[in-house]
Design an enzyme around this catalytic site. Sequence first.
Site, PDB file in Angstrom:
ATOM      1  CB  SER A   1      -5.238   2.031  -2.693  1.00  0.00           C
ATOM      2  OG  SER A   1      -5.930   1.146  -3.567  1.00  0.00           O
TER       3      SER A   1
ATOM      4  CE  LYS B   1      -3.021 -11.294  -7.814  1.00  0.00           C
ATOM      5  NZ  LYS B   1      -3.853 -10.177  -7.295  1.00  0.00           N
ATOM      6  CB  SER B   2      -0.936  -5.585 -11.260  1.00  0.00           C
ATOM      7  OG  SER B   2      -1.063  -5.754  -9.878  1.00  0.00           O
TER       8      SER B   2
ATOM      9  CG  ASP C   1       0.416  -7.406  -3.226  1.00  0.00           C
ATOM     10  OD1 ASP C   1      -0.403  -7.025  -2.368  1.00  0.00           O
ATOM     11  OD2 ASP C   1       0.254  -7.232  -4.448  1.00  0.00           O
TER      12      ASP C   1
ATOM     13  NE  ARG D   1       0.113 -11.110  -3.197  1.00  0.00           N
ATOM     14  CZ  ARG D   1       0.363 -11.374  -4.484  1.00  0.00           C
ATOM     15  NH1 ARG D   1       1.274 -12.269  -4.815  1.00  0.00           N
ATOM     16  NH2 ARG D   1      -0.295 -10.748  -5.447  1.00  0.00           N
TER      17      ARG D   1
HETATM   18  C1  S3P Z   1      -3.047  -4.012  -6.930  1.00  0.00           C
HETATM   19  C2  S3P Z   1      -2.854  -3.055  -5.951  1.00  0.00           C
HETATM   20  C3  S3P Z   1      -2.565  -3.381  -4.549  1.00  0.00           C
HETATM   21  C4  S3P Z   1      -2.089  -4.815  -4.395  1.00  0.00           C
HETATM   22  C5  S3P Z   1      -2.936  -5.771  -5.153  1.00  0.00           C
HETATM   23  C6  S3P Z   1      -2.932  -5.450  -6.634  1.00  0.00           C
HETATM   24  C7  S3P Z   1      -3.355  -3.575  -8.302  1.00  0.00           C
HETATM   25  O1  S3P Z   1      -3.749  -3.232  -3.790  1.00  0.00           O
HETATM   26  O2  S3P Z   1      -2.058  -5.168  -3.035  1.00  0.00           O
HETATM   27  O3  S3P Z   1      -2.477  -7.095  -4.982  1.00  0.00           O
HETATM   28  O4  S3P Z   1      -3.286  -4.414  -9.227  1.00  0.00           O
HETATM   29  O5  S3P Z   1      -3.657  -2.391  -8.485  1.00  0.00           O
HETATM   30  P1  S3P Z   1      -4.165  -1.818  -3.148  1.00  0.00           P
HETATM   31  O6  S3P Z   1      -4.561  -0.905  -4.237  1.00  0.00           O
HETATM   32  O7  S3P Z   1      -5.317  -2.149  -2.237  1.00  0.00           O
HETATM   33  O8  S3P Z   1      -2.960  -1.347  -2.401  1.00  0.00           O
END
Ligand code: S3P
Length: 428
Positions: free
Chosen positions: A151, A5-6, A304, A379
């Site tokens: 983050s 996904k990211s 996550d 999740r």
């Molecule tokens: C993500 C970063 C994380 C993660 C999210 C996806 C990303 O969030 O929990 O599911 O794709 O950069 P945070 O940046 O709030 O930690």
Amino acid sequence: MPGDKSVSHRALMLSALAVGPAVVSNLLESEDVHRTAAALRALGVPIARNDDGTWRIDGVGVGGLAEPDDVLDLGNSGTSTRLLLGILAGHVLTVFMTGDASLRKRPMARVVDPLTRMGAQFVARSRARLPLAVTGATSPMPLSYRLPVPSAQVKSAILLAGLSAPGRTTVIEPEVTRDHTERMLRLLGATVTVEAEEDGARAITVEGQPELSARDLDVPGDPSSAAFPAVAAAILPGSHLVMRRVGANASRLGLFTTLREMGADIRISGEREVSGEPVMDIEVHGGRLQGIEVPPERAPLTIDEYPILAVAAATASGTTVMRGLAELRVKESDRLAAIETGLAACGVTVSSGPDWLEVTGCGGRAPGGGLIAANLDHRIAMAFLVLGMAADAAVTVDDAASIATSFPDFVATMNAVGGRLGLTESVP
Ligand code: S3P
């Protein structure tokens, strides 16, 4: 495994900011990623799905986005929202954004504050929640910024805004978070450097105003999705499961490290690279797990995965303590509260504090039988359905629609490897 996904969000966004056409393979076709695609289309980027399932993006270049004539609805997706805010901070446009009831509760000040310092302007309701409007800076300023919370979304938003600023934009991260943005920026031709600070933090710098060249991209399988079948296999004795081409980025592998420390039989092989990201094959043999103390520094690498780790802990022998979890309170739901309430409803001994969780395992199958409120959190829904696979009485999730935000084929995938997940008329 479905695409990461990211990486899928970033493949769409960075291809949109590059010059020329790109074809993306194994893009995750989930609701969150569709929200990013729809937002980019509304911003004037041609994006189409090819007949063979690949996606074509015709990049418009950094600074080339157009003002949309309606509000962008980012649904449930924090990544779409925060990364797009970074991109838009460097475009002289005004854009309105909103999202679903979960996203409208999530904190945006963490990106609004640094992006304001780079010259963007925001109109938002109290405490910078959606809906909000952003007007990008006419002359974006580079920034050096130390992350107050670990983050990757905040880091990425600032680096993406830095693409529009002259000079060097630096994000200092005291704890390692996922680095997919940095890797993909480099792949498309940006200069991104990483230096160690005296206190051990990492300073990540992007040179502004690069010409990004479009490139075909291949998305690895999502380790955060693989986490669910992996834990199901690990906690059900006799299981044997192989998952191929799963993302192996070290910033995402905290769960697998912890499961091994709990005694899980997990073997990694076939490490290789696709589009600048490492991938691996994972083989899991089911057995019995042992409770452990999970160190707080592992939190950003596992961020996550705590709902499914808590499920693994619920079937282990002994107690598992997880610390450093404050960020779980501001995910798609308050995940610490959801895990505690859900496990208790399934007969598992559990307690939590502001940033910690303690689960006393059942030494095998959990009693189960609970009705779980998913609260628009994919999740939480998936983790408790996996608990149901290792429980004496069925576990019911009140609304599984959110699963489509990240893993639309979850139910079919779990049933294909021996699960018995289905719709029910009667709830406990
Ligand atoms: C993500 C970063 C994380 C993660 C999210 C996806 C990303 O969030 O929990 O599911 O794709 O950069 P945070 O940046 O709030 O930690």
